[in-house]
Design a protein around this motif. Structure first.
Motif, PDB file in Angstrom:
ATOM      1  N   GLU A  36     -30.065  76.558  64.325  1.00 39.32           N
ATOM      2  CA  GLU A  36     -31.033  77.113  63.338  1.00 39.32           C
ATOM      3  C   GLU A  36     -32.065  77.920  64.365  1.00 39.32           C
ATOM      4  O   GLU A  36     -32.442  79.487  64.255  1.00 39.32           O
ATOM      5  CB  GLU A  36     -31.627  76.478  62.371  1.00 39.32           C
ATOM      6  N   LEU A  79     -27.725  80.803  66.103  1.00 40.57           N
ATOM      7  CA  LEU A  79     -27.990  81.912  64.491  1.00 40.57           C
ATOM      8  C   LEU A  79     -29.101  82.776  65.080  1.00 40.57           C
ATOM      9  O   LEU A  79     -28.424  84.660  65.118  1.00 40.57           O
ATOM     10  CB  LEU A  79     -28.058  81.520  63.290  1.00 40.57           C
ATOM     11  N   PHE A 120     -21.511  83.516  60.420  1.00 38.45           N
ATOM     12  CA  PHE A 120     -22.631  83.420  59.412  1.00 38.45           C
ATOM     13  C   PHE A 120     -22.249  82.758  57.992  1.00 38.45           C
ATOM     14  O   PHE A 120     -22.534  82.688  57.712  1.00 38.45           O
ATOM     15  CB  PHE A 120     -23.166  84.734  60.092  1.00 38.45           C
ATOM     16  N   TYR A 173     -23.835  80.484  56.234  1.00 40.12           N
ATOM     17  CA  TYR A 173     -24.802  80.109  54.976  1.00 40.12           C
ATOM     18  C   TYR A 173     -23.819  79.243  53.988  1.00 40.12           C
ATOM     19  O   TYR A 173     -24.806  78.198  53.175  1.00 40.12           O
ATOM     20  CB  TYR A 173     -24.391  82.036  54.431  1.00 40.12           C
ATOM     21  N   ILE A 211     -28.809  85.152  57.029  1.00 41.01           N
ATOM     22  CA  ILE A 211     -27.242  84.388  57.534  1.00 41.01           C
ATOM     23  C   ILE A 211     -26.893  85.002  56.098  1.00 41.01           C
ATOM     24  O   ILE A 211     -25.497  85.504  57.070  1.00 41.01           O
ATOM     25  CB  ILE A 211     -27.699  82.961  56.930  1.00 41.01           C
TER      26      ILE A 211
END
Length: 492
Positions: A17, A21, A64, A68, A110
């Motif tokens: 996180e 990303l 992604f 998610y 995301i």
């Protein structure tokens, strides 16, 4: 929860996180020409006019979409399955005290990244005339290298099927099924079994089938088969989830009429506001797929690995083959692919759910993982590969090999209760934290050389450097812990 497992979960979630990303969300979006930039080099310099590769874009879509889906599920379970009203109240309270979980803040971004990757893949990489996906486009999004590399088509299926799992988007699943058709029609070898490497844009014979300049030019490879079994496994998952939702009529192989809703794998129905029956692709003709057909392809791929690609003497995976499965390119060992295959092959058999297949596969899974130990170093890291004929050893410590090393040994621990496997996974994770993660600029470095120096020659992000191996390592750990009740052994 086992304290070491709890610590691992917290650390990989933090890296996912706050390191992996955000790098792609903040530095790789091409606002001017659409999609994502094609390259940031090893020194952190952006190359805005670099070509954009299908593999990079498909892997962004997968990463992604999976993030998610998994982070959304984890958040729901951490909230204890609260009602909508309780969840809204919890968020209000969290906002007021600045305690909102990081995933809550990241999820909309995301989701937008996955949608952006999906749209760009469909608009620029899908060949709407001949089918399949282009190998690359230029920075403007125009087709550049139009060959059809089945490795890349496999990754497009992987990304599209994951997007369908995460969002319920049936158009994405339709595209994935079309690409499955392409592979089965144009790559499958009806005489000797298995899949060839590549074709021309129009599905003709192509002389240079190599994935890259580093590969040998043979019609079949372990690597391409690995990245066909991987998306086929995910496609089976996606199809079953759609079937369970009632959207797919498995008997006739068609979408249920007036169905615009799919249930998340863990929570309440997710209404697909942007999807309606009128947006669907035209139904396939006589090739309309049934789930058993995809399962049959997956079953065959498992047999190809156990009966043709696995070297019965060494328990390593051979890398290159002639059409008739004669081994080519000499005696090569790729330790990263060995450990990666050990868990992907196991995953395929677990998803297939056939106990006879599992009975055959599980001893092989353990043997292949054991063979990969040849590449392990005392600090937990794993070298790349070796050519036994020439004596050359690529002893660089690549980012992707370390990520697969962690997952592979964690899988052995999870399903077979091997405590030493857990130690191997944790030692490698310690190596990653200390040597490969770029805490200042985000993402991971390509590799460390054997002398410990940092490799800044190879890309930080690019054609082959994607948010895939490292994000998948994090997500595999999170998801396996989320579903710990499914483990053969207990982590709690």
């Amino acid at each position: 929860m086992n304290e070491r497992i709890k610590k691992l979960k917290q650390e990989v979630r933090d890296v996912l996180e706050n390191n992996i990303l955000p790098f792609w969300m903040d530095k790789m979006i091409d606002q001017e020409h659409g999609g994502f930039y094609g390259r940031i080099d090893g020194k952190g310099v952006l190359h805005p006019e670099a070509e954009k590769g299908a593999i990079l874009n498909a892997r962004i879509l997968w990463a992604f979409s999976a993030a998610y889906r998994v982070l959304k599920e984890e958040r729901f379970l951490e909230e204890g399955g609260r009602t909508k009203e309780e969840g809204e109240m919890s968020q209000v309270q969290a906002h007021s005290t600045n305690l909102l979980p990081p995933s809550s803040l990241l999820l909309p971004r995301i989701q937008e990244m996955s949608r952006r990757a999906y749209n760009y893949l469909i608009d620029h990489f899908i060949d709407h005339e001949y089918g399949g996906v282009y190998w690359s486009v230029d920075y403007l999004g125009n087709p550049l290298d139009t060959k059809k590399q089945f490795y890349a088509i496999g990754f497009a299926i992987y990304g599209l099927s994951e997007y369908a799992r995460a969002t319920g988007d049936r158009e994405a699943l339709e595209y994935a099924l079309d690409l499955y058709d392409c592979i089965e029609e144009h790559a499958f070898d009806k005489e000797y079994n298995g899949y060839i490497e590549a074709c021309t844009r129009e599905w003709g014979v192509i002389e240079d089938m190599r994935l890259s300049e580093l590969d040998a030019n043979y019609p079949k490879s372990q690597n391409t088969h690995l990245h066909i079994i991987e998306p086929y496994t995910n496609l089976v998952r996606a199809m079953r989830e759609i079937e369970e939702s009632g959207m797919w009529n498995v008997e006739c192989g068609m979408w249920s009429e007036n169905s615009t809703e799919i249930k998340d794998s863990y929570t309440k129905p997710l209404v697909l506001e942007s999807i309606s029956p009128s947006t669907l692709l035209p139904p396939h003709s006589s090739k309309r797929l049934h789930i058993p057909q995809i399962e049959a392809s997956l079953r065959n791929l498992i047999d190809i690995f156990t009966d043709k690609i696995l070297n019965p003497q060494t328990h390593h995976l051979d890398l290159f083959f002639e059409n008739d499965w004669t081994r080519g390119a000499g005696h090569l060992e790729s330790y990263g692919h060995d450990i990666e295959c050990s868990w992907l092959l196991h995953e395929a058999a677990l998803v297939l759910g056939d106990q006879q297949v599992l009975k055959k596969v599980e001893p092989i899974v353990q043997m292949v993982a054991k063979a990969s130990e040849k590449g392990l170093r005392p600090d937990g890291s794993m070298i790349h590969e070796a050519n036994l004929d020439t004596g050359h050893v690529d002893d660089d410590l690549h980012w992707w090999v370390q990520a697969e090393n962690v997952v592979g040994w964690l899988n052995i621990y999870q399903y077979f209760g091997d405590e030493d496997a857990l130690e191997k996974a944790l030692r490698c994770w310690e190596y990653i934290k200390k040597n490969l993660i770029d805490y200042q600029n985000g993402e991971w470095y390509w590799s460390r050389h054997t002398d410990g120096s940092l490799n800044t020659t190879d890309d930080k992000a690019g054609f082959w450097k994607c948010p895939y191996h490292n994000s998948r390592m994090c997500l595999e750990i999170l998801e396996r812990i989320i579903h710990c009740s499914l483990f053969t052994i207990t982590w709690l």
